[in-house]
Design a protein around this motif. Structure first.
Motif, PDB file in Angstrom:
ATOM      1  N   ASP A 109       0.855  -1.179   0.000  1.00 19.10           N
ATOM      2  CA  ASP A 109       0.000   0.000   0.000  1.00 19.10           C
ATOM      3  C   ASP A 109       0.900   1.241   0.000  1.00 19.10           C
ATOM      4  O   ASP A 109       1.043   1.934   1.005  1.00 19.10           O
ATOM      5  CB  ASP A 109      -0.926  -0.018   1.227  1.00 19.10           C
ATOM      6  N   TRP A 110       1.529   1.490  -1.158  1.00 21.70           N
ATOM      7  CA  TRP A 110       2.530   2.540  -1.222  1.00 21.70           C
ATOM      8  C   TRP A 110       1.933   3.916  -1.012  1.00 21.70           C
ATOM      9  O   TRP A 110       2.564   4.787  -0.405  1.00 21.70           O
ATOM     10  CB  TRP A 110       3.276   2.485  -2.542  1.00 21.70           C
ATOM     11  N   GLU A 111       0.731   4.153  -1.505  1.00 23.30           N
ATOM     12  CA  GLU A 111       0.140   5.485  -1.385  1.00 23.30           C
ATOM     13  C   GLU A 111      -0.007   5.881   0.074  1.00 23.30           C
ATOM     14  O   GLU A 111       0.294   7.008   0.467  1.00 23.30           O
ATOM     15  CB  GLU A 111      -1.231   5.505  -2.089  1.00 23.30           C
ATOM     16  N   GLN A 112      -0.485   4.943   0.895  1.00 29.14           N
ATOM     17  CA  GLN A 112      -0.631   5.225   2.327  1.00 29.14           C
ATOM     18  C   GLN A 112       0.737   5.347   2.990  1.00 29.14           C
ATOM     19  O   GLN A 112       0.958   6.221   3.834  1.00 29.14           O
ATOM     20  CB  GLN A 112      -1.451   4.121   2.991  1.00 29.14           C
ATOM     21  N   ALA A 113       1.660   4.468   2.596  1.00 29.13           N
ATOM     22  CA  ALA A 113       2.998   4.509   3.177  1.00 29.13           C
ATOM     23  C   ALA A 113       3.704   5.820   2.826  1.00 29.13           C
ATOM     24  O   ALA A 113       4.424   6.387   3.650  1.00 29.13           O
ATOM     25  CB  ALA A 113       3.815   3.313   2.694  1.00 29.13           C
ATOM     26  N   TYR A 138       5.630   8.296   5.370  1.00 26.89           N
ATOM     27  CA  TYR A 138       7.043   8.670   5.224  1.00 26.89           C
ATOM     28  C   TYR A 138       7.191  10.178   4.991  1.00 26.89           C
ATOM     29  O   TYR A 138       8.118  10.811   5.505  1.00 26.89           O
ATOM     30  CB  TYR A 138       7.665   7.910   4.053  1.00 26.89           C
ATOM     31  N   GLY A 139       6.264  10.743   4.208  1.00 27.97           N
ATOM     32  CA  GLY A 139       6.323  12.170   3.931  1.00 27.97           C
ATOM     33  C   GLY A 139       6.164  13.012   5.182  1.00 27.97           C
ATOM     34  O   GLY A 139       6.842  14.032   5.356  1.00 27.97           O
ATOM     35  N   SER A 140       5.261  12.597   6.083  1.00 25.53           N
ATOM     36  CA  SER A 140       5.066  13.343   7.328  1.00 25.53           C
ATOM     37  C   SER A 140       6.304  13.272   8.211  1.00 25.53           C
ATOM     38  O   SER A 140       6.659  14.241   8.889  1.00 25.53           O
ATOM     39  CB  SER A 140       3.839  12.800   8.074  1.00 25.53           C
ATOM     40  N   SER A 166       9.873   5.811 -10.355  1.00 31.04           N
ATOM     41  CA  SER A 166       9.513   7.228 -10.399  1.00 31.04           C
ATOM     42  C   SER A 166       8.549   7.603  -9.278  1.00 31.04           C
ATOM     43  O   SER A 166       8.611   8.710  -8.739  1.00 31.04           O
ATOM     44  CB  SER A 166       8.890   7.561 -11.756  1.00 31.04           C
ATOM     45  N   LYS A 167       7.646   6.688  -8.902  1.00 27.99           N
ATOM     46  CA  LYS A 167       6.706   7.016  -7.818  1.00 27.99           C
ATOM     47  C   LYS A 167       7.436   7.171  -6.486  1.00 27.99           C
ATOM     48  O   LYS A 167       7.026   7.953  -5.622  1.00 27.99           O
ATOM     49  CB  LYS A 167       5.612   5.968  -7.722  1.00 27.99           C
ATOM     50  N   HIS A 168       8.511   6.417  -6.311  1.00 28.26           N
ATOM     51  CA  HIS A 168       9.316   6.578  -5.105  1.00 28.26           C
ATOM     52  C   HIS A 168      10.104   7.884  -5.167  1.00 28.26           C
ATOM     53  O   HIS A 168      10.304   8.551  -4.148  1.00 28.26           O
ATOM     54  CB  HIS A 168      10.270   5.393  -4.951  1.00 28.26           C
TER      55      HIS A 168
END
Length: 399
Positions: free
Chosen positions: A146-150, A154-156, A176-178
């Motif tokens: 579940d990369w979108e949630q992860a 990580y961003g926070s 690229s999404k990473h």
């Protein structure tokens, strides 16, 4: 409750001939009616008892909740007179740093600092969230399904670093999404460890636009057969680079090393695997500021080596993978290392240790050697010669 036995209790129905038993139907029906009345009475008592028990459970939960509130109030008011409550934010921040796990990169687990510190009380949460240096190290698992949630999580975390230099480790595939996660913090990354899954397709933009990068570790476990791919990528590294660890990559030769020549001049720490002894010496020429080198040399042939003096290298760890041809003598004959403090060499046990060549290297270099660690057949007398030759040598270890 009265005895439930009746004149019919002893009848064994499967084995008794009904015609041989005087059955009084009316009497039996009366017994069944009586039992139903008894059952109803018992069920009523059970229902009443369950109601009482439910009431007790509710009361118990209310008392436990009240107990927790009382303890929380006691803790709060005790804190008001505690010296810890009156600590300045700066001191509390320093204490929080000592709570961090002793790892290069931090896991975002809720039961470990710094996340754990945000769950103690409001004051601790505010101090922890407002201390950017607590959030400068992070392990990012790129294999998260579940990369979108992860990515939000990580961003926070990274946002709390507030411009401080970052040390990041990436596990798994990089795409690229990473890269989008890193984009806002690209100017802050000073240390980067990245490991690829097998058969990874390395993106061309991987090491581009990292102006603050000082340390890079690239882990193996992926299907790269041509070291030139990474040669091209490493050539894009900034001049801020000081440490490069490509120990687990395929072996480099002179052509590969020369292809990312601009990155070498400023490096002080290198871990690498190379192919030939001339590539080893070429590496030293490319890195005039090198102070620490760990190298696995996969020798393919013997060569006549040109003499080389490296004035700055202090720590040298050589691993010789070949056990067919003794090649350490040629290296020791070629090198002069006047600033060497730690020398570690490991070769196959069947290879004779080049005692004379090492003694000549030490005598020629006149280096302040402090530690000599080696594998091979070295006698006590030979070790004594090293100690007599180098007064500063206080550690000689044979493994």
């Amino acid at each position: 409750m009265s005895d439930l036995k009746t004149p019919y209790s002893q009848i064994n129905i499967p084995n008794t001939n009904p015609s041989a038993v005087e059955l009084k139907g009316e009497s039996i029906r009366n017994i069944v009616i009586e039992r139903q009345q008894q059952l109803d009475a018992v069920l009523l008592h059970i229902s009443g008892l369950e109601t009482v028990m439910d009431g007790i459970k509710i009361l118990h939960l209310e008392l436990v909740e009240q107990k927790d509130k009382i303890i929380q109030s006691m803790t709060f008011h005790n804190g008001l007179v505690s010296p810890l409550w009156r600590l300045p934010t700066e001191i509390l921040s320093q204490i929080f740093h000592h709570c961090l796990p002793e790892h290069k990169y931090l896991s975002p687990a809720s039961n470990l600092a710094p996340m754990l510190l945000t769950r103690i009380c409001r004051q601790w949460r505010e101090v922890a969230m407002g201390t950017p240096s607590l959030w400068c190290r992070l392990v990012v698992d790129l294999r998260d399904r579940d990369w979108e949630q992860a990515a939000v999580y990580y961003g926070s975390w990274l946002n709390r670093s507030r411009g401080y230099l970052l040390s990041l480790a990436f596990r798994g595939w990089y795409s690229s999404k990473h890269h989008n996660l890193l984009q806002p913090y690209i100017n802050q990354i000073s240390s980067l460890t990245i490991g690829f899954d097998e058969a990874a397709d390395i993106p061309e933009h991987l090491f581009k636009d990292l102006p603050a990068l000082q340390e890079l570790v690239v882990l193996g476990g992926f299907g790269i057969s041509d070291a030139s791919i990474f040669g091209q990528l490493i050539s894009r590294l900034p001049f801020t680079m000081r440490s490069l660890d490509v120990w687990q990559l395929p072996a480099f030769d002179i052509v590969h090393l020369s292809s990312f020549n601009p990155a070498w001049a400023h490096l002080t720490i290198v871990k690498i695997t190379i192919i030939d002894p001339d590539a080893f010496l070429h590496l030293l020429r490319l890195c005039p500021n090198l102070s620490s080198l760990t190298v696995d040399i996969v020798f393919r042939r013997t060569q006549t080596l040109e003499p080389l003096t490296h004035a700055n290298i202090q720590s040298l760890f050589i691993v010789i993978s070949s056990f067919i041809v003794p090649l350490l003598p040629g290296l020791f004959n070629a090198l002069t290392l006047p600033n060497l403090r730690v020398l570690q060499a490991r070769c196959h046990d069947d290879v004779q240790w080049p005692h004379m060549q090492l003694r000549s290297l030490l005598a020629r270099s006149r280096c302040p050697l402090e530690s000599l660690i080696f594998s091979g057949q070295v006698s006590d007398a030979q070790q004594a010669e090293y100690i007599a030759l180098i007064p500063s040598l206080d550690k000689v270890v044979s493994k």
